[in-house]
Motif scaffolding. Structure first.
Motif, PDB file in Angstrom:
ATOM      1  N   ASN A 222      65.164  45.744  34.095  1.00 29.97           N
ATOM      2  CA  ASN A 222      63.557  45.970  33.477  1.00 29.97           C
ATOM      3  C   ASN A 222      62.653  44.596  33.629  1.00 29.97           C
ATOM      4  O   ASN A 222      63.175  43.570  33.556  1.00 29.97           O
ATOM      5  CB  ASN A 222      63.508  46.290  31.784  1.00 29.97           C
ATOM      6  N   TRP A 223      61.600  45.076  34.271  1.00 31.09           N
ATOM      7  CA  TRP A 223      60.636  44.138  34.666  1.00 31.09           C
ATOM      8  C   TRP A 223      59.299  44.289  33.878  1.00 31.09           C
ATOM      9  O   TRP A 223      58.659  45.414  33.725  1.00 31.09           O
ATOM     10  CB  TRP A 223      60.362  44.195  36.278  1.00 31.09           C
ATOM     11  N   HIS A 224      58.488  43.348  33.401  1.00 29.46           N
ATOM     12  CA  HIS A 224      57.088  43.386  33.040  1.00 29.46           C
ATOM     13  C   HIS A 224      56.366  42.539  33.988  1.00 29.46           C
ATOM     14  O   HIS A 224      56.839  41.269  34.152  1.00 29.46           O
ATOM     15  CB  HIS A 224      57.042  42.667  31.446  1.00 29.46           C
ATOM     16  N   ILE A 225      55.286  43.118  34.400  1.00 26.54           N
ATOM     17  CA  ILE A 225      54.639  42.479  35.393  1.00 26.54           C
ATOM     18  C   ILE A 225      53.168  42.245  34.653  1.00 26.54           C
ATOM     19  O   ILE A 225      52.675  43.058  34.219  1.00 26.54           O
ATOM     20  CB  ILE A 225      54.420  43.290  36.797  1.00 26.54           C
ATOM     21  N   ASN A 226      52.801  40.804  34.660  1.00 21.43           N
ATOM     22  CA  ASN A 226      51.646  40.369  34.122  1.00 21.43           C
ATOM     23  C   ASN A 226      50.706  39.802  34.992  1.00 21.43           C
ATOM     24  O   ASN A 226      50.958  39.071  36.038  1.00 21.43           O
ATOM     25  CB  ASN A 226      51.687  39.394  32.895  1.00 21.43           C
ATOM     26  N   LEU A 227      49.215  39.957  34.849  1.00 20.69           N
ATOM     27  CA  LEU A 227      48.342  39.065  35.354  1.00 20.69           C
ATOM     28  C   LEU A 227      47.081  38.865  34.414  1.00 20.69           C
ATOM     29  O   LEU A 227      46.552  39.876  33.646  1.00 20.69           O
ATOM     30  CB  LEU A 227      47.418  40.056  36.367  1.00 20.69           C
ATOM     31  N   TYR A 228      47.159  37.498  33.831  1.00 19.15           N
ATOM     32  CA  TYR A 228      46.196  37.159  32.641  1.00 19.15           C
ATOM     33  C   TYR A 228      44.899  36.563  33.454  1.00 19.15           C
ATOM     34  O   TYR A 228      44.826  36.096  34.754  1.00 19.15           O
ATOM     35  CB  TYR A 228      46.687  35.823  31.840  1.00 19.15           C
TER      36      TYR A 228
ATOM     37  N   ASN B 251      54.851  36.577  36.063  1.00 24.41           N
ATOM     38  CA  ASN B 251      53.386  36.341  35.788  1.00 24.41           C
ATOM     39  C   ASN B 251      52.604  36.071  37.013  1.00 24.41           C
ATOM     40  O   ASN B 251      52.883  35.306  37.948  1.00 24.41           O
ATOM     41  CB  ASN B 251      53.200  35.049  34.932  1.00 24.41           C
ATOM     42  N   ALA B 252      52.112  37.324  37.684  1.00 24.42           N
ATOM     43  CA  ALA B 252      51.342  37.186  38.881  1.00 24.42           C
ATOM     44  C   ALA B 252      50.146  36.395  38.968  1.00 24.42           C
ATOM     45  O   ALA B 252      49.363  36.168  37.852  1.00 24.42           O
ATOM     46  CB  ALA B 252      50.935  38.422  39.367  1.00 24.42           C
ATOM     47  N   LYS B 253      49.840  35.813  39.997  1.00 15.92           N
ATOM     48  CA  LYS B 253      48.583  34.862  40.149  1.00 15.92           C
ATOM     49  C   LYS B 253      47.340  35.697  40.599  1.00 15.92           C
ATOM     50  O   LYS B 253      46.165  35.195  40.214  1.00 15.92           O
ATOM     51  CB  LYS B 253      49.020  33.800  41.206  1.00 15.92           C
ATOM     52  N   THR B 254      47.609  36.833  41.258  1.00 15.24           N
ATOM     53  CA  THR B 254      46.308  37.785  41.770  1.00 15.24           C
ATOM     54  C   THR B 254      46.725  39.184  41.321  1.00 15.24           C
ATOM     55  O   THR B 254      47.973  39.550  41.303  1.00 15.24           O
ATOM     56  CB  THR B 254      46.119  37.612  43.268  1.00 15.24           C
ATOM     57  N   ALA B 255      45.677  39.997  41.366  1.00 15.51           N
ATOM     58  CA  ALA B 255      45.886  41.480  41.353  1.00 15.51           C
ATOM     59  C   ALA B 255      46.753  42.073  42.521  1.00 15.51           C
ATOM     60  O   ALA B 255      47.622  43.012  42.134  1.00 15.51           O
ATOM     61  CB  ALA B 255      44.298  42.133  41.193  1.00 15.51           C
ATOM     62  N   ASP B 256      46.515  41.577  43.781  1.00 13.56           N
ATOM     63  CA  ASP B 256      47.141  42.158  44.925  1.00 13.56           C
ATOM     64  C   ASP B 256      48.561  41.807  44.508  1.00 13.56           C
ATOM     65  O   ASP B 256      49.510  42.567  45.000  1.00 13.56           O
ATOM     66  CB  ASP B 256      46.599  41.678  46.102  1.00 13.56           C
ATOM     67  N   GLU B 257      48.891  40.496  44.242  1.00 13.81           N
ATOM     68  CA  GLU B 257      50.245  40.092  43.797  1.00 13.81           C
ATOM     69  C   GLU B 257      50.962  41.088  42.910  1.00 13.81           C
ATOM     70  O   GLU B 257      52.135  41.469  43.069  1.00 13.81           O
ATOM     71  CB  GLU B 257      50.551  38.553  43.636  1.00 13.81           C
ATOM     72  N   ALA B 258      50.275  41.333  41.675  1.00 15.91           N
ATOM     73  CA  ALA B 258      50.752  42.057  40.869  1.00 15.91           C
ATOM     74  C   ALA B 258      51.154  43.328  41.152  1.00 15.91           C
ATOM     75  O   ALA B 258      52.185  44.158  40.804  1.00 15.91           O
ATOM     76  CB  ALA B 258      49.738  42.059  39.581  1.00 15.91           C
ATOM     77  N   SER B 259      50.214  43.961  41.942  1.00 14.92           N
ATOM     78  CA  SER B 259      50.344  45.421  42.346  1.00 14.92           C
ATOM     79  C   SER B 259      51.637  45.385  43.467  1.00 14.92           C
ATOM     80  O   SER B 259      52.392  46.394  43.433  1.00 14.92           O
ATOM     81  CB  SER B 259      48.905  46.026  43.107  1.00 14.92           C
ATOM     82  N   ASN B 260      51.557  44.541  44.362  1.00 11.50           N
ATOM     83  CA  ASN B 260      52.779  44.513  45.683  1.00 11.50           C
ATOM     84  C   ASN B 260      53.976  44.442  45.107  1.00 11.50           C
ATOM     85  O   ASN B 260      54.683  45.300  45.238  1.00 11.50           O
ATOM     86  CB  ASN B 260      52.434  43.448  46.251  1.00 11.50           C
TER      87      ASN B 260
END
Length: 136
Positions: free
Chosen positions: A130-136, A87-96
């Motif tokens: 397998n990974w799921h990357i989220n940004l809520y 669960n990313a905290k920012t869009a940049d973190e999720a993308s990276n």
């Protein structure tokens, strides 16, 4: 970090089992039939009652569980039915993080906006995890 378990069509049964085993509160469940209506991608009647997503708390860990109907997700093979969720905290973190995991790996679902998250994507890393990357 969370855990994601995928099932062919046994998610409801598995949820009830884990609720009993771990004596948890009832899981929050959303079925495929509860998804917002999309004329271009109608939900097949055969999967409307299957679990699209659920959230079960076991101790302090989120255990998310869903069914993976044919054509909507990669086929279930014992071993690929478990995923780690970041669960990313920012869009940049999720993308990276998504791009780093995808390097020498396989993008299963591109990182993009969904009706439940600002960003969501699935990737199998170079080690087969397998990974799921989220940004809520």
């Amino acid at each position: 970090m969370d855990i994601y378990l995928h099932f062919s069509d046994q998610a409801t049964e598995a949820i009830a089992f884990y609720e009993t085993v771990f004596k948890t509160e009832p899981a929050q469940i959303m079925t495929f039939g509860q998804m917002p209506h999309d004329e271009e991608h109608p939900v097949d009647e055969n999967i409307k009652n299957l679990v699209m997503n659920s959230n079960l708390k076991i101790n302090d860990t989120n255990v998310m569980i869903s069914d993976s109907p044919e054509g909507m997700a990669p086929p279930i093979v014992v071993g690929n039915n478990v995923a780690l969720v970041f669960n990313a905290k920012t869009a940049d973190e999720a993308s990276n993080i998504f791009q780093q995991l995808a390097t020498n790996g396989t993008i299963l679902l591109p990182l993009e906006k969904t009706f439940w998250a600002d960003l969501y994507g699935m990737v199998k890393d170079q080690y087969g995890v397998n990974w799921h990357i989220n940004l809520y």
